[in-house]
Design a protein around this motif. Structure first.
Motif, short mmCIF file in Angstrom:
data_model
loop_
_atom_site.label_atom_id
_atom_site.label_comp_id
_atom_site.label_asym_id
_atom_site.label_seq_id
_atom_site.Cartn_x
_atom_site.Cartn_y
_atom_site.Cartn_z
N TYR A 77 0.84 -1.20 0.00
CA TYR A 77 0.00 0.00 0.00
C TYR A 77 0.88 1.25 0.00
CZ TYR A 77 -2.44 3.76 2.52
OH TYR A 77 -2.94 4.97 2.94
N PHE A 78 0.47 2.22 -0.84
CA PHE A 78 1.13 3.52 -0.92
C PHE A 78 0.13 4.62 -0.57
CE2 PHE A 78 5.17 2.64 -3.03
CZ PHE A 78 4.94 1.39 -3.58
N GLN A 79 0.62 5.60 0.15
CA GLN A 79 -0.11 6.86 0.29
C GLN A 79 0.78 7.92 -0.35
OE1 GLN A 79 -1.32 9.69 3.95
NE2 GLN A 79 -2.32 7.71 3.97
N ASN A 80 0.34 8.48 -1.45
CA ASN A 80 1.20 9.30 -2.32
C ASN A 80 2.44 8.46 -2.68
OD1 ASN A 80 -0.43 11.71 -2.44
ND2 ASN A 80 0.03 11.93 -0.25
N GLU A 81 3.63 8.99 -2.45
CA GLU A 81 4.84 8.25 -2.84
C GLU A 81 5.36 7.35 -1.71
OE1 GLU A 81 4.59 11.44 -2.48
OE2 GLU A 81 6.10 12.09 -1.02
N ALA A 82 4.76 7.45 -0.54
CA ALA A 82 5.25 6.70 0.61
C ALA A 82 4.63 5.29 0.65
CB ALA A 82 4.91 7.45 1.89
N GLN A 83 5.50 4.30 0.75
CA GLN A 83 5.03 2.92 0.88
C GLN A 83 4.82 2.65 2.37
OE1 GLN A 83 7.74 -0.05 -0.67
NE2 GLN A 83 6.10 -1.53 -1.02
N LEU A 84 3.57 2.67 2.81
CA LEU A 84 3.26 2.59 4.23
C LEU A 84 3.09 1.16 4.73
CD1 LEU A 84 0.82 5.61 4.71
CD2 LEU A 84 3.32 5.53 4.85
N ASP A 85 2.85 0.23 3.84
CA ASP A 85 2.63 -1.15 4.27
C ASP A 85 3.09 -2.08 3.14
OD1 ASP A 85 1.74 -3.64 5.15
OD2 ASP A 85 -0.23 -2.93 5.78
N LYS A 86 4.06 -2.91 3.43
CA LYS A 86 4.50 -3.90 2.45
C LYS A 86 4.49 -5.29 3.06
CE LYS A 86 9.39 -2.69 3.09
NZ LYS A 86 10.65 -2.33 2.40
N SER A 87 3.64 -5.47 4.04
CA SER A 87 3.61 -6.72 4.80
C SER A 87 3.16 -7.91 3.98
CB SER A 87 2.70 -6.55 6.02
OG SER A 87 1.38 -6.26 5.61
N GLY A 88 2.46 -7.67 2.87
CA GLY A 88 1.96 -8.77 2.07
C GLY A 88 2.90 -9.25 0.97
N LEU A 89 3.99 -8.57 0.75
CA LEU A 89 4.93 -9.01 -0.29
C LEU A 89 5.50 -10.36 0.11
CD1 LEU A 89 6.76 -5.64 -1.05
CD2 LEU A 89 4.92 -6.72 -2.35
N PRO A 90 5.39 -11.37 -0.77
CA PRO A 90 5.74 -12.74 -0.36
C PRO A 90 7.23 -13.00 -0.19
CG PRO A 90 4.94 -12.70 -2.63
CD PRO A 90 4.76 -11.33 -2.10
N SER A 91 8.06 -12.22 -0.83
CA SER A 91 9.50 -12.43 -0.69
C SER A 91 10.23 -11.17 -1.11
CB SER A 91 9.96 -13.61 -1.55
OG SER A 91 10.05 -13.23 -2.91
N ASP A 92 11.54 -11.16 -0.88
CA ASP A 92 12.32 -9.98 -1.28
C ASP A 92 12.51 -9.90 -2.79
OD1 ASP A 92 15.54 -11.32 -0.16
OD2 ASP A 92 14.12 -12.01 -1.66
N ARG A 93 11.95 -10.84 -3.52
CA ARG A 93 11.98 -10.73 -4.99
C ARG A 93 10.93 -9.74 -5.49
NH1 ARG A 93 10.17 -14.45 -7.62
NH2 ARG A 93 9.10 -15.72 -6.03
N PHE A 94 10.00 -9.39 -4.63
CA PHE A 94 8.92 -8.48 -4.99
C PHE A 94 9.27 -7.07 -4.50
CE2 PHE A 94 5.25 -11.12 -6.35
CZ PHE A 94 5.83 -12.37 -6.19
N PHE A 95 9.10 -6.12 -5.40
CA PHE A 95 9.45 -4.73 -5.07
C PHE A 95 8.44 -3.82 -5.75
CE2 PHE A 95 12.00 -1.12 -4.16
CZ PHE A 95 12.00 -0.32 -5.29
N ALA A 96 7.96 -2.81 -5.04
CA ALA A 96 7.00 -1.87 -5.62
C ALA A 96 7.47 -0.45 -5.37
CB ALA A 96 5.61 -2.08 -5.03
N GLU A 97 7.12 0.42 -6.29
CA GLU A 97 7.49 1.84 -6.13
C GLU A 97 6.41 2.72 -6.73
OE1 GLU A 97 11.22 2.35 -8.10
OE2 GLU A 97 10.40 1.97 -10.09
N ARG A 98 6.40 3.97 -6.24
CA ARG A 98 5.46 4.98 -6.74
C ARG A 98 6.16 6.33 -6.58
NH1 ARG A 98 -0.48 6.63 -4.28
NH2 ARG A 98 -1.40 7.36 -6.24
#
Lengths: 116, 112
Positions: free
Chosen positions: A48-69
């Motif tokens: 989850y992002f609020q504007n550019e800040a990634q506030l919650d990444k608890s659901g990413l299954p592994s460090d192979r997953f990366f998200a940005e905004r």
């Protein structure tokens, strides 16, 4: 259109390749979510992002997953060294977050990812 | 055990029937309850959105929330073939933008 737009709609990759999935939220929407939907299952939260800040990444299954905004609008979900278990539909949702109170999330049509 | 349980069906009813779809949940912190409809190869589309307990009606659709029983329902009156889709219940915990927790989805077919 005025809805959430995702691209590509379909992506086929070989195991071990990196993929990047794009989400264009509804204009002006502050909050952006990524979900993963396996076949026959409900969507599961990734990040989850609020504007550019990634506030919650608890659901990413592994460090192979990366998200940005980076500019608080378009978001990219990147999966490195893909595995067959990464095959799923990746859904993006946005909501306006006006004032207090929960705002409903509006979904795109998703990217269907198949890993061979 | 999953936080949200939903019978996956499939459920098949004749056109014009009243359809009842249900979910149960275990976390009493859930305050916001939603029903989404998802057609094949499309994203979830918001149908109903309710806060806390009570009923909400919108056209042929009625959503009910019973927080004391941790049970939510969606009723569809005068069902149409175009209602054939997967129906997902979803819920979230507190104010502000929060992640949704979904049920598995119920696959519904309305037969003409």
């Amino acid at each position: 259109g005025a809805g959430v737009s995702q691209s590509p709609r379909y992506k086929v990759a070989k195991r071990g390749q990196d993929v990047a999935l794009r989400c264009d939220p509804i204009s002006g929407h502050v909050s952006l979510f990524w979900y993963q939907q396996a076949l026959g299952q409900g969507p599961e939260f990734l990040t989850y992002f609020q504007n550019e800040a990634q506030l919650d990444k608890s659901g990413l299954p592994s460090d192979r997953f990366f998200a940005e905004r980076p500019e608080g609008s378009v978001s990219t979900l990147k999966i490195q060294r893909t595995q067959q278990e990464d095959s799923a539909v990746y859904l993006c949702a946005s909501s306006p977050l006006r004032g207090s109170g929960n705002q409903p999330q509006h979904f795109g049509d998703g990217t269907r990812l198949s890993i061979l | 055990q999953k936080e949200v349980e939903q019978d996956p069906g499939p459920l098949s009813v004749p056109e014009g029937a009243i359809v009842s779809l249900n979910c149960t949940y275990s976390n009493s912190a859930f305050q916001y309850f939603m029903w989404y409809r998802q057609y094949s190869r499309k994203g979830p589309e918001l149908l109903m959105y309710t806060y806390s307990s009570g009923n909400k009606e919108d056209g042929r659709f009625t959503a009910q929330v019973d927080k004391s029983s941790k049970y939510i329902s969606l009723f569809i009156r005068d069902s149409q073939p175009s209602d054939s889709a997967t129906y997902l219940c979803a819920m979230s915990r507190i104010q502000g933008a929060q992640k949704l927790v979904f049920g598995q989805g119920t696959r519904l077919t309305i037969n003409p």
